[in-house]
Design a protein around this motif. Structure first.
Motif, PDB file in Angstrom:
ATOM      1  N   LYS A 134       3.000   9.960  10.720  1.00  0.00           N
ATOM      2  CA  LYS A 134       2.729   9.467   9.364  1.00  0.00           C
ATOM      3  C   LYS A 134       1.479  10.160   8.815  1.00  0.00           C
ATOM      4  N   LYS A 141      -4.117   6.014  15.371  1.00  0.00           N
ATOM      5  CA  LYS A 141      -5.074   6.789  14.582  1.00  0.00           C
ATOM      6  C   LYS A 141      -6.291   7.083  15.445  1.00  0.00           C
ATOM      7  N   LEU A 196       0.684   2.027  15.413  1.00  0.00           N
ATOM      8  CA  LEU A 196       0.222   3.117  14.558  1.00  0.00           C
ATOM      9  C   LEU A 196      -1.030   3.668  15.242  1.00  0.00           C
ATOM     10  N   ASP A 213      -0.962  -1.663  12.570  1.00  0.00           N
ATOM     11  CA  ASP A 213      -2.063  -0.729  12.265  1.00  0.00           C
ATOM     12  C   ASP A 213      -3.371  -1.517  12.323  1.00  0.00           C
ATOM     13  N   ASP A 250       4.217   0.018   4.157  1.00  0.00           N
ATOM     14  CA  ASP A 250       2.979  -0.440   4.780  1.00  0.00           C
ATOM     15  C   ASP A 250       2.415  -1.492   3.836  1.00  0.00           C
ATOM     16  N   GLN A 253       0.802  -1.234   0.000  1.00  0.00           N
ATOM     17  CA  GLN A 253       0.000   0.000   0.000  1.00  0.00           C
ATOM     18  C   GLN A 253       0.836   1.286   0.000  1.00  0.00           C
ATOM     19  N   GLU A 290       4.944  -2.191   8.163  1.00  0.00           N
ATOM     20  CA  GLU A 290       3.621  -2.141   8.826  1.00  0.00           C
ATOM     21  C   GLU A 290       2.714  -3.249   8.314  1.00  0.00           C
ATOM     22  N   ASP A 291       1.973  -3.862   9.222  1.00  0.00           N
ATOM     23  CA  ASP A 291       0.999  -4.910   8.889  1.00  0.00           C
ATOM     24  C   ASP A 291       1.521  -5.887   7.832  1.00  0.00           C
TER      25      ASP A 291
END
Ligand code: PGA
Ligand code: ZN
Length: 427
Positions: free
Chosen positions: A389, A338, A336, A313, A243, A164, A286-287
């Motif tokens: 980020k 959010k 992460l 995440d 990511d 991604q 990430e992930d």
């Protein structure tokens, strides 16, 4: 009535960076101070996130927020009027109880997070304090290391590339200002490279180049080349970060690589990702596996935690319980963070504090659907997250946050401390 009590409050429908409706909340306190915030929205979401309330149906692709607006007007506002804006936990607790569902689906995570963030803005304004300082509560602020997207793929680019985000992390800079200057050079170099190969399709949802490469390796090579062409050392100055957002291409037990036309078993995918971490200067990942696959996450963390930061995440969805599970079973090394995954600022802080206390890295993050709202820049500095980020180095909903960080850094003067490589265990 205290001067920081909520005197009036309104919601309005505004539009996010994908042209979809979202919610802005504006709050006025008894002393006249005003706070305002806009809810962001994700596209590649984790299963346990706070859920936005959307109208469905044909209008606006189903993304309408009229039901969420009605809940705001008829239920949230009447309950919050008169509450003290500087008691965030009390206000958020009231919001969560009013909603009454674990994922805040009744009134909507979108209505709740806009409200929760607007409360903090109003309280800071009411105390005549910068927002970052209000969040810091007397602790030392910290200017974070940015993680900036160069190429976009996955769900943000119609699945043209499997991974991604292809990002850079300028941990070796001496300030945020310098970090952005470095990234500007890398962004230019990457643009040249993509244009020369005739690989550019446009821009992805977060503003990065949307190239079409034949394989994920080609994209990784292009990212590394861009860093080096711009004159930076990927080991000591600007690392690579990806990511994977693996949830997005995991189907019925296999990882489906669209660009390469291959389906990989969990074991094959593990070897693939492990190979990349061994052969590229990847500072953060990430992930890497689908969110339910704790076994692969654990094995990967044991094997690579000294080499790269492993970020959760979709794995953690900014949820304290998930963070505690990940700490106990060692399935990642960073959160992460959010706010709209959690749904309120207090829930966000609970997940953040749990991660910090256990020595996990903390990256305050935007969503793929964003706006001019810059709350998270203040959150990152005030909570001393150390990492930040926001997406790419183009498009104003991204630049608004990078630029706000420049203003905060400047306002701190000699007190501004850039987190640097220490957040990645590098100095
Ligand atoms: P999202 O993407 O906002 O679409 O979830 C961002 C990310 O996965 O980090
Ligand atoms: Zn992600």
């Amino acid at each position: 009535m205290s001067h920081l009590d909520i005197a009036s409050m309104e919601g309005r429908q505004v539009w996010d960076s994908r042209g979809r409706p979202t919610i802005e909340v504006e709050i006025r306190l008894s002393n006249g101070a005003v706070g305002r915030a806009i809810a962001p929205a994700g596209a590649s979401t984790g299963a346990g996130e706070a859920l936005d309330l959307r109208d469905g149906g044909a209008a606006f692709g189903g993304y309408g927020v009229s039901e969420a607006m009605a809940g705001l007007r008829n239920e949230i506002i009447p309950v919050l009027i008169g509450l003290p804006a500087d008691q965030q936990e009390l206000v958020d607790g009231t919001l969560e109880a009013l909603d009454g569902t674990p994922q805040l689906s009744r009134l909507g995570g979108n209505a709740l997070i806009a409200t929760s963030l607007a409360i903090a803005h109003a309280a800071a304004a009411g105390r005549d304090e910068p927002l970052w300082s209000y969040f810091a509560m007397g602790d030392a602020p910290l200017i974070p290391v940015p993680e900036i997207q160069i190429f976009g793929g996955g769900a943000h680019a119609a699945g043209a590339m499997d991974l991604q985000d292809f990002m850079v992390v300028p941990f070796g800079a001496s300030s945020f200002r310098e970090a952005l200057e470095w990234v500007a050079e890398i962004y230019l170099a990457a643009g040249d490279l993509v244009a020369r190969r005739g690989a550019s399709v446009g821009v992805a949802d977060e503003g990065g180049y949307w190239p079409v490469f034949d394989s994920n390796e080609q994209a990784l090579d292009a990212l590394l080349t861009s860093i080096e062409k711009a004159g930076f050392d990927p080991e000591t100055q600007v690392g690579m970060s990806i990511d994977v957002a693996a949830n997005q291409f995991f189907r019925d037990g296999s990882y489906i690589l669209k660009a390469e036309g291959r389906a990989l078993s969990t074991e094959e995918w593990y070897d693939q990702v492990a190979g990349w971490v061994r052969s590229y200067p990847i500072a953060m990942i990430e992930d890497p596996f689908t969110e339910d696959d704790h076994t692969s996450h654990q094995k990967f963390t044991v094997e690579f935690k000294d080499r790269t930061q492993i970020v959760g995440d979709d794995l953690l969805v900014t949820n304290r319980v998930n963070v505690e599970t990940a700490i106990a079973d060692g399935s990642c090394t960073a959160l992460l963070c959010k706010p709209n995954q959690a749904g309120t600022l207090t829930r966000t802080k609970n997940a953040f504090d749990a991660a910090k206390a256990a020595g996990l890295g903390t990256i305050v993050s935007a969503r793929s659907g964003e706006s001019e709202d810059t709350t998270i820049a203040h959150l990152s500095v005030g909570w001393a997250s150390g990492q930040f980020k926001v997406g790419s180095f183009t498009r104003s909903e991204r630049m608004a946050k990078w630029n706000e960080m420049l203003r905060i850094e400047e306002s701190l003067g000699a007190r501004a401390k850039y987190a640097g490589g220490s957040v990645l265990g590098r100095n």
